[in-house]
Design a protein around this motif. Structure first.
Motif, PDB file in Angstrom:
ATOM      1  N   TYR A 104      -1.686 -17.367  22.234  1.00 52.35           N
ATOM      2  CA  TYR A 104      -2.201 -18.495  21.453  1.00 52.35           C
ATOM      3  C   TYR A 104      -1.430 -18.626  20.140  1.00 52.35           C
ATOM      4  N   GLN A 105      -1.130 -17.499  19.522  1.00 53.51           N
ATOM      5  CA  GLN A 105      -0.386 -17.522  18.263  1.00 53.51           C
ATOM      6  C   GLN A 105       1.067 -17.955  18.476  1.00 53.51           C
ATOM      7  N   LEU A 106       1.681 -17.429  19.533  1.00 50.28           N
ATOM      8  CA  LEU A 106       3.114 -17.650  19.746  1.00 50.28           C
ATOM      9  C   LEU A 106       3.434 -19.038  20.302  1.00 50.28           C
ATOM     10  N   TYR A 107       2.530 -19.587  21.096  1.00 53.70           N
ATOM     11  CA  TYR A 107       2.800 -20.810  21.851  1.00 53.70           C
ATOM     12  C   TYR A 107       3.464 -21.936  21.047  1.00 53.70           C
ATOM     13  N   PRO A 108       2.884 -22.398  19.941  1.00 53.33           N
ATOM     14  CA  PRO A 108       3.509 -23.550  19.267  1.00 53.33           C
ATOM     15  C   PRO A 108       4.914 -23.233  18.744  1.00 53.33           C
ATOM     16  N   PHE A 109       5.115 -22.035  18.266  1.00 50.53           N
ATOM     17  CA  PHE A 109       6.439 -21.666  17.747  1.00 50.53           C
ATOM     18  C   PHE A 109       7.462 -21.565  18.880  1.00 50.53           C
ATOM     19  N   ALA A 110       7.060 -20.933  19.981  1.00 53.45           N
ATOM     20  CA  ALA A 110       7.982 -20.745  21.112  1.00 53.45           C
ATOM     21  C   ALA A 110       8.350 -22.074  21.751  1.00 53.45           C
ATOM     22  N   ILE A 111       7.365 -22.983  21.875  1.00 51.14           N
ATOM     23  CA  ILE A 111       7.645 -24.283  22.492  1.00 51.14           C
ATOM     24  C   ILE A 111       8.605 -25.102  21.628  1.00 51.14           C
ATOM     25  N   VAL A 112       8.346 -25.131  20.316  1.00 56.92           N
ATOM     26  CA  VAL A 112       9.207 -25.905  19.415  1.00 56.92           C
ATOM     27  C   VAL A 112      10.596 -25.260  19.324  1.00 56.92           C
ATOM     28  N   ALA A 113      10.638 -23.954  19.259  1.00 57.35           N
ATOM     29  CA  ALA A 113      11.936 -23.264  19.192  1.00 57.35           C
ATOM     30  C   ALA A 113      12.763 -23.577  20.436  1.00 57.35           C
ATOM     31  N   ARG A 114      12.115 -23.534  21.602  1.00 56.94           N
ATOM     32  CA  ARG A 114      12.839 -23.808  22.846  1.00 56.94           C
ATOM     33  C   ARG A 114      13.257 -25.274  22.916  1.00 56.94           C
ATOM     34  N   ALA A 115      12.332 -26.187  22.551  1.00 56.24           N
ATOM     35  CA  ALA A 115      12.618 -27.623  22.641  1.00 56.24           C
ATOM     36  C   ALA A 115      13.773 -28.018  21.727  1.00 56.24           C
ATOM     37  N   THR A 116      13.912 -27.349  20.601  1.00 59.60           N
ATOM     38  CA  THR A 116      14.978 -27.669  19.657  1.00 59.60           C
ATOM     39  C   THR A 116      16.169 -26.722  19.810  1.00 59.60           C
ATOM     40  N   ARG A 117      16.135 -25.924  20.862  1.00 61.64           N
ATOM     41  CA  ARG A 117      17.201 -24.915  21.106  1.00 61.64           C
ATOM     42  C   ARG A 117      17.447 -24.101  19.836  1.00 61.64           C
ATOM     43  N   GLU A 118      16.338 -23.517  19.363  1.00 64.17           N
ATOM     44  CA  GLU A 118      16.347 -22.668  18.170  1.00 64.17           C
ATOM     45  C   GLU A 118      16.883 -23.411  16.936  1.00 64.17           C
ATOM     46  N   GLY A 119      16.518 -24.686  16.836  1.00 65.99           N
ATOM     47  CA  GLY A 119      16.882 -25.464  15.658  1.00 65.99           C
ATOM     48  C   GLY A 119      18.290 -26.031  15.675  1.00 65.99           C
ATOM     49  N   THR A 120      18.873 -26.167  16.852  1.00 69.08           N
ATOM     50  CA  THR A 120      20.213 -26.765  16.942  1.00 69.08           C
ATOM     51  C   THR A 120      20.177 -28.178  17.527  1.00 69.08           C
ATOM     52  N   ARG A 121      18.963 -28.664  17.900  1.00 65.31           N
ATOM     53  CA  ARG A 121      18.820 -30.016  18.452  1.00 65.31           C
ATOM     54  C   ARG A 121      17.579 -30.662  17.830  1.00 65.31           C
ATOM     55  N   GLY A 122      17.561 -31.993  17.763  1.00 56.24           N
ATOM     56  CA  GLY A 122      16.363 -32.706  17.301  1.00 56.24           C
ATOM     57  C   GLY A 122      15.992 -32.342  15.868  1.00 56.24           C
ATOM     58  N   ASP A 123      14.736 -32.040  15.661  1.00 58.25           N
ATOM     59  CA  ASP A 123      14.246 -31.674  14.332  1.00 58.25           C
ATOM     60  C   ASP A 123      14.708 -30.243  14.020  1.00 58.25           C
ATOM     61  N   ARG A 124      15.890 -30.142  13.483  1.00 59.10           N
ATOM     62  CA  ARG A 124      16.519 -28.831  13.300  1.00 59.10           C
ATOM     63  C   ARG A 124      15.794 -27.933  12.311  1.00 59.10           C
ATOM     64  N   SER A 125      15.293 -28.501  11.232  1.00 54.58           N
ATOM     65  CA  SER A 125      14.646 -27.644  10.236  1.00 54.58           C
ATOM     66  C   SER A 125      13.337 -27.069  10.778  1.00 54.58           C
ATOM     67  N   THR A 126      12.564 -27.915  11.470  1.00 57.13           N
ATOM     68  CA  THR A 126      11.316 -27.404  12.055  1.00 57.13           C
ATOM     69  C   THR A 126      11.627 -26.415  13.178  1.00 57.13           C
ATOM     70  N   GLY A 127      12.615 -26.737  13.989  1.00 56.22           N
ATOM     71  CA  GLY A 127      12.989 -25.847  15.089  1.00 56.22           C
ATOM     72  C   GLY A 127      13.490 -24.512  14.600  1.00 56.22           C
ATOM     73  N   SER A 128      14.280 -24.539  13.562  1.00 56.61           N
ATOM     74  CA  SER A 128      14.812 -23.298  13.001  1.00 56.61           C
ATOM     75  C   SER A 128      13.683 -22.437  12.426  1.00 56.61           C
ATOM     76  N   ARG A 129      12.776 -23.093  11.718  1.00 53.13           N
ATOM     77  CA  ARG A 129      11.650 -22.342  11.144  1.00 53.13           C
ATOM     78  C   ARG A 129      10.739 -21.783  12.244  1.00 53.13           C
ATOM     79  N   ALA A 130      10.477 -22.599  13.268  1.00 55.70           N
ATOM     80  CA  ALA A 130       9.642 -22.135  14.389  1.00 55.70           C
ATOM     81  C   ALA A 130      10.295 -20.960  15.096  1.00 55.70           C
ATOM     82  N   SER A 131      11.607 -21.020  15.247  1.00 54.43           N
ATOM     83  CA  SER A 131      12.324 -19.931  15.905  1.00 54.43           C
ATOM     84  C   SER A 131      12.200 -18.634  15.105  1.00 54.43           C
ATOM     85  N   LYS A 132      12.340 -18.745  13.798  1.00 51.75           N
ATOM     86  CA  LYS A 132      12.201 -17.556  12.934  1.00 51.75           C
ATOM     87  C   LYS A 132      10.780 -17.023  12.957  1.00 51.75           C
ATOM     88  N   ASP A 133       9.802 -17.937  12.936  1.00 53.24           N
ATOM     89  CA  ASP A 133       8.402 -17.493  12.982  1.00 53.24           C
ATOM     90  C   ASP A 133       8.096 -16.790  14.302  1.00 53.24           C
TER      91      ASP A 133
END
Ligand SMILES: [Zn+2]
Length: 121
Positions: free
Chosen positions: A57-86
């Motif tokens: 439950y804790q990991l889900y939103p971060f993992a989904i956003v990190a994957r969707a943004t390819r660890e912050g290299t696509r789309g919303d990069r700043s949110t993706g990068s932060r989600a990947s780090k979290d």
């Protein structure tokens, strides 16, 4: 971890073992009541599952956003990068926590489940 051979060390001693795995939750050897038993007790199975559910439950939103943004290299990069780090931070925290508590690693747990014929956790 080795796959086919039983671990040499067991807090309960070799005479209490029927076959080769320790309880994922406490790391202790235990006699199997049935061939597909994973945990030494219902309490340890419940503890493992409750923690896994909470972590998912804790990991889900971060993992989904990190994957969707390819660890912050696509789309919303700043949110993706932060989600990947979290997500990484959570995984590192849990890895340390599990090591301290002598719990089985997620990879070893999944390997055990596959070996015993379970498809998904
Ligand atoms: Zn146990």
């Amino acid at each position: 971890m080795s796959g086919a051979t039983a671990p040499a060390q067991s807090p309960a001693g070799p005479s209490s073992r029927q076959s080769g795995h320790d309880c994922p939750e406490c790391g202790a050897g235990f006699p199997l009541a049935h061939p597909r038993q994973i945990f030494c007790s219902d309490a340890h199975q419940k503890a493992w599952k409750a923690r896994t559910r909470r972590r998912g439950y804790q990991l889900y939103p971060f993992a989904i956003v990190a994957r969707a943004t390819r660890e912050g290299t696509r789309g919303d990069r700043s949110t993706g990068s932060r989600a990947s780090k979290d997500a990484d931070q959570l995984r590192e925290r849990w890895k340390d926590e599990d090591a301290t508590k002598k719990r089985m690693t997620p990879a070893a747990y999944l390997a055990l489940r596959y070996r015993l014929g379970f498809d998904r956790p």
